[in-house]
Design an enzyme around this catalytic site. Structure first.
Site, PDB file in Angstrom:
ATOM      1  CB  CYS A  76      -0.875  -0.037   1.265  1.00 50.95           C
ATOM      2  SG  CYS A  76      -1.879   1.425   1.579  1.00 50.95           S
ATOM      3  N   GLY A  77       0.361   2.336  -0.498  1.00 47.38           N
ATOM      4  CA  GLY A  77       1.097   3.597  -0.450  1.00 47.38           C
ATOM      5  C   GLY A  77       1.403   4.026   0.981  1.00 47.38           C
TER       6      GLY A  77
END
Length: 178
Positions: free
Chosen positions: A39-40
Site C-alpha cells: 500500500c502507499g
C-alpha cells in the site's frame, strides 16, 4: 459482539492462529492499526515502529501497538500470515505484534473491528474502515479514545498517546489500595 462493552471483551487471533485475550492489555494504552504490505501507506510501518520503540523506552510495557493485516483494500495484503510477518520484520524491523490477517469491513469483519467502528464511527458517522492504516487509540480503561485516517502519520499520534499514558492506570490503583 452485542454484549461487548470494552476492548478487553475480545480475543482476536495472533499470527499462529491462537486466541489473544485483549484483557491481557488491561491498564495499557493500545494503538490498533489495520495494515497492508503493498500500500502507499506501507512505509508507516517505519513510523509505527519508531513510535513504539520510543514510547517503550519511556513508558515500558504501558504502550502497545497491534497490527491487523487486511486484504480488503485493493488486495494490498495478499500474503500468508507467515509472509506478512517476514515482510514486516525484514523491511521495517517491526517488533510490535502483527496479528492474523482479518477483514475489517463487511459481514466477515472481525468482532473487534465491528465494535471499534460502532463505538467510534468515522467521518459523517460512517461505520466502516475507509482504507489501510486507519488507527484507533484505546485508553487504559478499554475505551476508544480516538480514531485517525490512513493519511495521519504515526508521529502525529505521539501527543494523544502520551496524554493517555499520563492517566492513572486503573490496574495499579487496585494494587495500591491493598
Amino acid at each position: 459482539m452485542a454484549s461487548a462493552t470494552s476492548f478487553y471483551d475480545f480475543k482476536p487471533l495472533d499470527k499462529r492462529g491462537q486466541e489473544v485475550p485483549l484483557e491481557t492489555y488491561k491498564g495499557k494504552v493500545v494503538l490498533v492499526v489495520n495494515t497492508a504490505s503493498k500500500c502507499g501507506f506501507t512505509p508507516q510501518y517505519a513510523g509505527l515502529e519508531s513510535l513504539y520503540t520510543k514510547l517503550k523506552q519511556s513508558h515500558g510495557d504501558d504502550f502497545v501497538i497491534l497490527g491487523f493485516p487486511c486484504n480488503q483494500f485493493g488486495s494490498q495484503e495478499p500474503g500468508s500470515d507467515e509472509e506478512i510477518q517476514n515482510f514486516c520484520q525484514v523491511n521495517y524491523g517491526v517488533s510490535f505484534p502483527i496479528m492474523k490477517k482479518i477483514d475489517v469491513n463487511g459481514d466477515a469483519a472481525a468482532p473487534l473491528y465491528q465494535w471499534l467502528k460502532e463505538v467510534k464511527p468515522g467521518l459523517m458517522g460512517l461505520k466502516r474502515v475507509k482504507w489501510n492504516f486507519e488507527k484507533f487509540l484505546i485508553g487504559r480503561d478499554g475505551n476508544v479514545k480516538g480514531r485517525w485516517a490512513s493519511s495521519t502519520k504515526p508521529q502525529a499520534l505521539e501527543e494523544p498517546i502520551l496524554e493517555e499514558l499520563k492517566k492513572p492506570n486503573p490496574q495499579a490503583g487496585e494494587a495500591g489500595k491493598l
